[in-house]
Design a protein around this motif. Structure first.
Motif, PDB file in Angstrom:
ATOM      1  N   UNK A  18      -8.837 -53.819   0.154  1.00 56.42           N
ATOM      2  CA  UNK A  18      -9.651 -52.593   0.081  1.00 56.42           C
ATOM      3  C   UNK A  18     -10.653 -52.282   0.452  1.00 56.42           C
ATOM      4  N   UNK A  19     -10.958 -53.443   1.461  1.00 58.37           N
ATOM      5  CA  UNK A  19     -12.007 -53.039   2.710  1.00 58.37           C
ATOM      6  C   UNK A  19     -11.254 -52.250   4.108  1.00 58.37           C
ATOM      7  N   UNK A  20      -9.607 -52.651   4.182  1.00 59.06           N
ATOM      8  CA  UNK A  20      -8.960 -51.867   5.033  1.00 59.06           C
ATOM      9  C   UNK A  20      -8.312 -50.382   4.319  1.00 59.06           C
ATOM     10  N   UNK A  21      -8.520 -50.303   3.389  1.00 61.03           N
ATOM     11  CA  UNK A  21      -8.411 -48.775   2.873  1.00 61.03           C
ATOM     12  C   UNK A  21      -9.824 -48.203   3.092  1.00 61.03           C
ATOM     13  N   UNK A  22     -10.927 -48.505   3.044  1.00 64.81           N
ATOM     14  CA  UNK A  22     -11.876 -48.047   3.374  1.00 64.81           C
ATOM     15  C   UNK A  22     -12.330 -47.803   4.629  1.00 64.81           C
ATOM     16  N   UNK A  23     -11.719 -48.322   5.451  1.00 63.09           N
ATOM     17  CA  UNK A  23     -12.014 -47.821   6.804  1.00 63.09           C
ATOM     18  C   UNK A  23     -11.437 -47.184   7.150  1.00 63.09           C
ATOM     19  N   UNK A  24      -9.575 -47.418   6.964  1.00 62.89           N
ATOM     20  CA  UNK A  24      -8.805 -46.006   7.196  1.00 62.89           C
ATOM     21  C   UNK A  24      -9.456 -45.436   6.839  1.00 62.89           C
ATOM     22  N   UNK A  25     -10.179 -45.246   5.470  1.00 62.32           N
ATOM     23  CA  UNK A  25     -10.150 -43.606   5.173  1.00 62.32           C
ATOM     24  C   UNK A  25     -11.888 -42.601   5.517  1.00 62.32           C
ATOM     25  N   UNK A  26     -12.431 -43.605   6.458  1.00 62.65           N
ATOM     26  CA  UNK A  26     -13.095 -42.837   6.797  1.00 62.65           C
ATOM     27  C   UNK A  26     -13.048 -43.142   8.626  1.00 62.65           C
ATOM     28  N   UNK A  58      -0.853 -56.386   3.048  1.00 59.88           N
ATOM     29  CA  UNK A  58      -0.029 -55.833   3.891  1.00 59.88           C
ATOM     30  C   UNK A  58       0.741 -54.536   3.823  1.00 59.88           C
ATOM     31  N   UNK A  59       0.550 -53.782   2.455  1.00 62.80           N
ATOM     32  CA  UNK A  59       0.821 -52.472   2.696  1.00 62.80           C
ATOM     33  C   UNK A  59      -0.526 -51.672   3.042  1.00 62.80           C
ATOM     34  N   UNK A  60      -1.488 -51.919   3.229  1.00 57.58           N
ATOM     35  CA  UNK A  60      -3.143 -51.518   3.373  1.00 57.58           C
ATOM     36  C   UNK A  60      -3.517 -51.653   5.536  1.00 57.58           C
ATOM     37  N   UNK A  61      -2.411 -52.754   5.753  1.00 55.41           N
ATOM     38  CA  UNK A  61      -3.070 -52.827   7.080  1.00 55.41           C
ATOM     39  C   UNK A  61      -1.320 -52.419   7.888  1.00 55.41           C
ATOM     40  N   UNK A  62      -0.131 -52.114   7.367  1.00 57.73           N
ATOM     41  CA  UNK A  62       0.811 -50.953   7.942  1.00 57.73           C
ATOM     42  C   UNK A  62       0.378 -49.978   7.508  1.00 57.73           C
ATOM     43  N   UNK A  63      -0.505 -49.017   6.545  1.00 60.56           N
ATOM     44  CA  UNK A  63      -0.305 -47.721   6.309  1.00 60.56           C
ATOM     45  C   UNK A  63      -1.569 -47.482   7.268  1.00 60.56           C
ATOM     46  N   UNK A  64      -2.554 -47.684   7.491  1.00 67.25           N
ATOM     47  CA  UNK A  64      -3.509 -47.899   8.053  1.00 67.25           C
ATOM     48  C   UNK A  64      -3.363 -47.333   9.291  1.00 67.25           C
ATOM     49  N   UNK A  65      -3.974 -45.778  10.029  1.00 67.51           N
ATOM     50  CA  UNK A  65      -3.986 -45.455  10.552  1.00 67.51           C
ATOM     51  C   UNK A  65      -4.600 -45.587  11.989  1.00 67.51           C
ATOM     52  N   UNK A  66      -5.738 -46.303  11.752  1.00 64.41           N
ATOM     53  CA  UNK A  66      -7.120 -46.348  13.111  1.00 64.41           C
ATOM     54  C   UNK A  66      -6.551 -47.818  14.036  1.00 64.41           C
ATOM     55  N   UNK A  67      -7.474 -47.461  14.760  1.00 57.58           N
ATOM     56  CA  UNK A  67      -6.726 -48.679  15.727  1.00 57.58           C
ATOM     57  C   UNK A  67      -7.043 -49.743  14.806  1.00 57.58           C
ATOM     58  N   UNK A  68      -6.334 -50.993  15.135  1.00 57.25           N
ATOM     59  CA  UNK A  68      -6.134 -52.085  14.892  1.00 57.25           C
ATOM     60  C   UNK A  68      -6.316 -53.094  15.998  1.00 57.25           C
TER      61      UNK A  68
END
Length: 174
Positions: A18-26, A58-68
């Motif tokens: 949830x946190x990774x998706x939140x960071x990715x959405x903003x 795993x899917x949240x990190x793989x799908x994130x488009x922000x710098x990781x």
């Protein structure tokens, strides 16, 4: 109260996803400090669906488009390491402290499986630690960007975010 000692369990996987998706959405860059010895074993976790919930992370990190940017501080073992924004999941910058251990499993567990019939297990355990439980073999294999001293961690993060953000701007206009 039960302590998982750094292991990923169902609740930790769902919360982190949830946190990774939140960071990715903003559009907030994700900086991950990894110290994970694995997924929490046990029948309660398996009946609760640890594989399904671990796959969400795993899917949240793989799908994130922000710098990781990932820094491995101590233990990074097995599938739990892969889930935590590893280079295998297209992490942009992966660093490891000199104290990092990147392996399939801990030295004691691996040696007890590989050399169960041998007499001098301590010798094999030291050999395993020297060969696998440090960040240098992982850097040679390309799993980490490089190893970094603990005092230079902040500098690596700022340089990493600068490089990643400028690379994206450059890619837009070429």
């Amino acid at each position: 109260m039960f302590l998982a000692h750094g292991c990923l369990d169902i609740n930790a996987s769902v919360k982190a996803a949830r946190f990774v998706r939140f960071c990715d959405s903003f559009n907030i860059p994700i900086i991950t400090f990894v110290d994970v010895p694995g997924f929490l074993p046990g029948t309660a976790q398996e009946y609760g669906g640890i594989i399904r919930h671990g796959a969400k992370l795993l899917f949240a990190f793989a799908e994130a488009t922000v710098p990781k940017i990932t820094i491995i501080t101590r233990k990074a073992y097995g599938g739990a390491y892969d889930v935590m924004s590893s280079k295998h999941l297209r992490g942009d910058m992966n660093y490891a402290w000199p104290s990092a251990e990147i392996a399939v499993m801990g030295a004691k567990g691996a040696v007890s499986i590989l050399y169960r019939d041998q007499a001098d297990v301590q010798k094999y355990e030291e050999e395993y630690i020297k060969k696998f439980s440090n960040p240098f073999p992982a850097a040679v294999r390309g799993e980490t960007f490089s190893y970094v001293r603990i005092t230079y961690t902040g500098l690596c993060f700022s340089k990493g975010i600068f490089k990643i953000s400028h690379f994206e701007w450059y890619a837009l206009f070429t």
